[in-house]
Design a protein around this motif. Structure first.
Motif, PDB file in Angstrom:
ATOM      1  N   ARG A  59      -9.643  -3.711   1.821  1.00 54.06           N
ATOM      2  CA  ARG A  59     -10.597  -3.014   2.409  1.00 54.06           C
ATOM      3  C   ARG A  59     -10.141  -1.579   2.684  1.00 54.06           C
ATOM      4  O   ARG A  59     -10.839  -0.806   2.385  1.00 54.06           O
ATOM      5  N   THR A  60      -8.929  -1.253   3.087  1.00 49.63           N
ATOM      6  CA  THR A  60      -8.378   0.050   3.109  1.00 49.63           C
ATOM      7  C   THR A  60      -7.876   0.806   1.879  1.00 49.63           C
ATOM      8  O   THR A  60      -7.439   1.803   1.752  1.00 49.63           O
ATOM      9  N   ALA A  61      -7.442   0.010   0.635  1.00 51.28           N
ATOM     10  CA  ALA A  61      -7.184   0.509  -0.207  1.00 51.28           C
ATOM     11  C   ALA A  61      -8.157   1.448  -0.825  1.00 51.28           C
ATOM     12  O   ALA A  61      -9.284   0.851  -1.353  1.00 51.28           O
ATOM     13  N   GLU A  62      -7.575   2.631  -1.466  1.00 58.51           N
ATOM     14  CA  GLU A  62      -8.652   3.476  -2.013  1.00 58.51           C
ATOM     15  C   GLU A  62      -9.000   2.985  -3.640  1.00 58.51           C
ATOM     16  O   GLU A  62     -10.069   3.323  -4.124  1.00 58.51           O
ATOM     17  N   SER A  84     -13.276  -3.350  15.014  1.00 58.05           N
ATOM     18  CA  SER A  84     -11.898  -3.683  14.108  1.00 58.05           C
ATOM     19  C   SER A  84     -11.048  -2.470  14.128  1.00 58.05           C
ATOM     20  O   SER A  84     -11.501  -1.237  14.019  1.00 58.05           O
ATOM     21  N   LEU A  85      -9.853  -2.626  14.767  1.00 60.51           N
ATOM     22  CA  LEU A  85      -8.781  -1.630  14.854  1.00 60.51           C
ATOM     23  C   LEU A  85      -7.909  -1.418  13.892  1.00 60.51           C
ATOM     24  O   LEU A  85      -7.491  -2.622  13.399  1.00 60.51           O
ATOM     25  N   PRO A  86      -7.190  -0.363  13.499  1.00 61.36           N
ATOM     26  CA  PRO A  86      -6.037  -0.283  12.594  1.00 61.36           C
ATOM     27  C   PRO A  86      -4.764  -0.616  13.201  1.00 61.36           C
ATOM     28  O   PRO A  86      -4.006   0.236  13.171  1.00 61.36           O
ATOM     29  N   LEU A  98       1.019  -1.172   0.067  1.00 58.41           N
ATOM     30  CA  LEU A  98       0.005  -0.013  -0.033  1.00 58.41           C
ATOM     31  C   LEU A  98       1.015   1.200   0.019  1.00 58.41           C
ATOM     32  O   LEU A  98       1.737   1.379   0.717  1.00 58.41           O
ATOM     33  N   ASP A  99       0.843   2.098  -0.897  1.00 57.05           N
ATOM     34  CA  ASP A  99       1.493   3.367  -0.963  1.00 57.05           C
ATOM     35  C   ASP A  99       0.625   4.457  -1.140  1.00 57.05           C
ATOM     36  O   ASP A  99      -0.234   4.338  -2.072  1.00 57.05           O
ATOM     37  N   ARG A 100       0.414   5.541  -0.378  1.00 52.76           N
ATOM     38  CA  ARG A 100      -0.328   6.572  -0.163  1.00 52.76           C
ATOM     39  C   ARG A 100      -1.898   5.939  -0.310  1.00 52.76           C
ATOM     40  O   ARG A 100      -2.616   6.658  -1.165  1.00 52.76           O
ATOM     41  N   GLY A 101      -2.219   4.951   0.255  1.00 54.73           N
ATOM     42  CA  GLY A 101      -3.695   4.539   0.114  1.00 54.73           C
ATOM     43  C   GLY A 101      -3.999   3.838  -0.845  1.00 54.73           C
ATOM     44  O   GLY A 101      -5.016   3.217  -1.121  1.00 54.73           O
TER      45      GLY A 101
END
Length: 314
Positions: free
Chosen positions: A82-85, A152-154, A41-44
């Protein structure tokens, strides 16, 4: 009927094949690739290298599935995607190039599947269950074997390693930075900080490795159970930054061969949570998200309060 379950996680990409008949299922085989997708992951955004890694692995899985004409394929992804834009574009490319339709599950769904899957292994009716992944940590509080809260925690072992560790194993100063990062996240979640439980159930690779490590260090101890206080000793040995002895190296290589760079950050997450909850005992559960997914989405078993299976998986 044969079903292939593909789990695209932040640290590993796994495929497990089950034979499912009525309300029972049997694990036939599983394959695992340690990719560390969260590190791509790079800048989202999931990078081109991460996409190619994923496509290559899933293409290999589909070749296997085609060879044995496995009729049912289920694929889901957790924190990294899930967190990838660009998650929608990534899943569309995966479907186009491999034929795999990936469902991105929420952190709440991931926690619920994990609880359902591990229910058969609950020794105590009350406690807290944790699943430490590469990109997130799922937490479930349960009473009388029923789910009472889930978060769910990051907090991910791979993400913390990438952010704070320069080498393969962290130094004492890097361990302190990781601990501060974990405590900082918990400071913003008062409901989690307020949880108290004597017993903690662990799922996933971090707690599996911790259980093996404790068993190697203390062969007289109980299988799959270890005192929460033992986490501090493991971190002190492998997060000191000093050269390891031959015996210490042997234990680490046997206990965590696929996660050498993420095991100590993961243990720090577990240790801080155990201290926060006042947990004295940790039990590792083999069953987890994949088995819970089968119960909830395939078998379709009725559930009691909080999602506990009405019948225990075999």
């Amino acid at each position: 009927m044969l079903h292939a379950i593909i789990d695209i996680g932040s640290n590993t990409i796994r495929m497990a094949v089950y034979q499912i008949s009525g309300r029972s299922f049997t694990l036939l085989m599983k394959r695992k690739h340690t990719v560390g997708l969260a590190a791509y992951l790079d800048r989202g955004h999931l990078t081109r290298a991460g996409i190619e890694q994923t496509v290559g692995i899933l293409g290999g899985f589909m070749d296997f599935i085609g060879t044995f004409a496995i009729p049912h394929v289920h694929a889901f992804a957790t924190a990294a995607l899930r967190t990838a834009e660009n998650r929608r574009a990534v899943t569309e490319e995966i479907a186009r190039r491999t034929g795999v339709q990936v469902r991105i599950i929420s952190g709440s769904e991931e926690a619920a599947y994990g609880f359902i899957g591990a229910t058969a292994h609950l020794t105590h009716p009350d406690g807290v269950m944790i699943d430490i992944g590469g990109g997130s940590t799922e937490i479930i509080a349960y009473e009388h074997r029923a789910m009472r809260g889930r978060w769910s925690l990051p907090l991910g072992s791979l993400a913390l390693s990438k952010a704070h560790v320069a080498g393969l194993l962290p130094t004492a100063a890097e361990c302190a930075a990781i601990r501060a990062a974990v405590e900082g996240i918990l400071a913003g979640v008062p409901d989690v900080r307020a949880l108290r439980a004597k017993y903690m159930v662990g799922m996933g690779g971090v707690l599996s490795s911790a259980s093996r490590m404790h068993r190697l260090l203390h062969p007289e101890g109980a299988v799959r159970h270890f005192p929460a206080a033992a986490l501090g000793g493991m971190i002190a040995v492998y997060g000191s930054g000093r050269p390891l002895t031959e015996d210490e190296t042997a234990v680490l290589l046997r206990a965590a061969p696929d996660r050498l760079h993420t095991i100590i950050p993961g243990l720090i997450i577990a240790h801080v949570l155990a201290e926060t909850f006042g947990a004295a005992d940790i039990q590792y559960s083999d069953s987890g998200v994949r088995e819970g997914y089968i119960w909830k989405e395939i078998v379709g078993g009725e559930t009691r309060d909080g999602g506990t299976p009405a019948k225990e998986p075999p």
